[in-house]
Write a protein that holds these residues in place. Structure first.
Motif, PDB file in Angstrom:
ATOM      1  N   GLU A  72       0.863  -1.174   0.000  1.00  0.00           N
ATOM      2  CA  GLU A  72       0.000   0.000   0.000  1.00  0.00           C
ATOM      3  C   GLU A  72       0.900   1.226   0.000  1.00  0.00           C
ATOM      4  O   GLU A  72       1.749   1.365   0.878  1.00  0.00           O
ATOM      5  N   GLY A  73       0.726   2.096  -0.969  1.00  0.00           N
ATOM      6  CA  GLY A  73       1.543   3.299  -1.024  1.00  0.00           C
ATOM      7  C   GLY A  73       1.709   3.789  -2.450  1.00  0.00           C
ATOM      8  O   GLY A  73       1.553   3.024  -3.411  1.00  0.00           O
ATOM      9  N   ASP A  88      10.578   9.795  -8.439  1.00  0.00           N
ATOM     10  CA  ASP A  88       9.706  10.928  -8.147  1.00  0.00           C
ATOM     11  C   ASP A  88       8.762  10.646  -6.978  1.00  0.00           C
ATOM     12  O   ASP A  88       7.804  11.395  -6.749  1.00  0.00           O
ATOM     13  N   ALA A  89       9.019   9.569  -6.224  1.00  0.00           N
ATOM     14  CA  ALA A  89       8.195   9.268  -5.049  1.00  0.00           C
ATOM     15  C   ALA A  89       8.316  10.408  -4.039  1.00  0.00           C
ATOM     16  O   ALA A  89       9.359  11.059  -3.938  1.00  0.00           O
ATOM     17  N   VAL A  90       7.270  10.637  -3.276  1.00  0.00           N
ATOM     18  CA  VAL A  90       7.232  11.773  -2.353  1.00  0.00           C
ATOM     19  C   VAL A  90       7.980  11.439  -1.060  1.00  0.00           C
ATOM     20  O   VAL A  90       7.629  10.475  -0.371  1.00  0.00           O
ATOM     21  N   PRO A  91       9.021  12.205  -0.706  1.00  0.00           N
ATOM     22  CA  PRO A  91       9.718  11.972   0.567  1.00  0.00           C
ATOM     23  C   PRO A  91       8.752  12.098   1.748  1.00  0.00           C
ATOM     24  O   PRO A  91       7.899  12.984   1.774  1.00  0.00           O
ATOM     25  N   GLY A  92       8.889  11.190   2.695  1.00  0.00           N
ATOM     26  CA  GLY A  92       8.008  11.190   3.857  1.00  0.00           C
ATOM     27  C   GLY A  92       6.783  10.326   3.695  1.00  0.00           C
ATOM     28  O   GLY A  92       6.094  10.027   4.677  1.00  0.00           O
ATOM     29  N   PHE A  97       3.607  -2.955   3.688  1.00  0.00           N
ATOM     30  CA  PHE A  97       3.710  -4.198   2.932  1.00  0.00           C
ATOM     31  C   PHE A  97       3.459  -5.378   3.860  1.00  0.00           C
ATOM     32  O   PHE A  97       3.636  -5.289   5.084  1.00  0.00           O
ATOM     33  N   SER A  98       3.045  -6.494   3.273  1.00  0.00           N
ATOM     34  CA  SER A  98       2.776  -7.696   4.062  1.00  0.00           C
ATOM     35  C   SER A  98       2.915  -8.925   3.182  1.00  0.00           C
ATOM     36  O   SER A  98       2.895  -8.837   1.949  1.00  0.00           O
ATOM     37  N   GLY A 109       2.783 -11.516   7.984  1.00  0.00           N
ATOM     38  CA  GLY A 109       3.727 -10.568   8.558  1.00  0.00           C
ATOM     39  C   GLY A 109       3.583  -9.213   7.904  1.00  0.00           C
ATOM     40  O   GLY A 109       3.301  -9.118   6.704  1.00  0.00           O
ATOM     41  N   TYR A 110       3.781  -8.159   8.696  1.00  0.00           N
ATOM     42  CA  TYR A 110       3.576  -6.800   8.205  1.00  0.00           C
ATOM     43  C   TYR A 110       4.818  -5.948   8.448  1.00  0.00           C
ATOM     44  O   TYR A 110       5.611  -6.212   9.358  1.00  0.00           O
ATOM     45  N   GLY A 111       4.973  -4.918   7.643  1.00  0.00           N
ATOM     46  CA  GLY A 111       6.056  -3.966   7.820  1.00  0.00           C
ATOM     47  C   GLY A 111       5.720  -2.673   7.105  1.00  0.00           C
ATOM     48  O   GLY A 111       4.735  -2.591   6.365  1.00  0.00           O
ATOM     49  N   SER A 112       6.534  -1.653   7.324  1.00  0.00           N
ATOM     50  CA  SER A 112       6.318  -0.379   6.650  1.00  0.00           C
ATOM     51  C   SER A 112       7.623   0.402   6.625  1.00  0.00           C
ATOM     52  O   SER A 112       8.557   0.111   7.382  1.00  0.00           O
ATOM     53  N   LEU A 113       7.683   1.386   5.760  1.00  0.00           N
ATOM     54  CA  LEU A 113       8.833   2.277   5.686  1.00  0.00           C
ATOM     55  C   LEU A 113       8.359   3.652   5.250  1.00  0.00           C
ATOM     56  O   LEU A 113       7.251   3.814   4.739  1.00  0.00           O
ATOM     57  N   LYS A 114       9.212   4.644   5.486  1.00  0.00           N
ATOM     58  CA  LYS A 114       8.961   5.987   4.988  1.00  0.00           C
ATOM     59  C   LYS A 114      10.037   6.332   3.969  1.00  0.00           C
ATOM     60  O   LYS A 114      11.220   6.102   4.201  1.00  0.00           O
TER      61      LYS A 114
END
Length: 224
Positions: A72-73, A88-92, A97-98, A109-114
């Motif tokens: 998702e993102g 060109d992805a937006v910083p922040g 993801f899972s 299992g789940y995870g995320s990042l910025k």
């Protein structure tokens, strides 16, 4: 045993299939990633992991034992267990993801990042303390900062397994060096304020006294 195999072969009966991923069924599941600072234009490896039992460390799982990936993102694309971040992805922006880990008997299992800007200054890494001056805090052994704004510190007596002495969230201005450390409460509330700057290849914290209130505390860290 030979007679049994001969009988099975004669009747064209296949022995039950053992799922090689069943050994990764555990109490919990998560998804990590590397590099730890995911920038615009990077390709990020997603790492499925599991915890087998209470008190055990988080352990990576072979990629073939993770399936049904979901993300998702905006500005990202999933390719064979890797996350490609657009230039060109937006910083922040946050990306979640899972995956299903450990086969049919496992769990999700789940995870995320910025996303970090391509040239954005960040404070991230694991550091050992090489010098600590004018501080009320007893000597610290190790500190970590994550690109997601989390920090930990560990005293020598806690340097075993995955134990840490304390943790919280932080804010750092890469241009001025201003560093604010807080707890885990939301909204963010600074408990300590000082500076963190790179000096001759070392990270130097000034005015940050985690176990006291010395404004002249100076901690020199190596690593990153």
């Amino acid at each position: 045993m030979f007679a049994l195999l001969t009988l099975l072969a004669a009747q064209d009966i296949q022995p039950p299939r053992i799922d090689p991923c069943a050994q990764y069924i555990g109490l919990g599941y998560t998804v990590g990633f590397r590099p730890s600072v995911p920038r615009q234009g990077d390709t990020v490896e997603l790492i499925p992991m599991f915890v087998q039992s209470h008190g055990m460390p988080v352990t990576p799982v072979p990629p073939e034992c993770a399936s049904d990936w979901k993300i998702e993102g905006e500005g990202v694309k999933l390719e064979h267990g890797r996350l490609r971040i657009g230039a060109d992805a937006v910083p922040g922006a946050e990306v979640k993801f899972s995956a299903q880990i450990g086969g049919t008997g496992g769990g999700r299992g789940y995870g995320s990042l910025k996303i970090i800007g391509a040239t954005q200054k960040v404070l991230a890494g694991k550091f050992s303390i090489t010098a600590q001056e004018r501080c009320e805090t007893p000597r610290i052994a190790e500190m970590t900062f994550s690109a997601r704004g989390q920090f930990t510190y560990t005293m020598p007596d806690d340097m075993f397994e995955t134990k840490v002495t304390g943790s919280g969230s932080y804010r750092w201005d890469g241009d001025t060096g201003r560093l604010e450390l807080g707890g885990d409460e939301q909204p963010f509330k600074a408990r300590w304020t000082g500076t963190a700057k790179w000096v001759d290849g070392s990270l130097v914290l000034e005015g940050i006294d985690l176990g006291g209130w010395s404004d002249s505390c100076r901690i020199t860290l190596a690593g990153g």
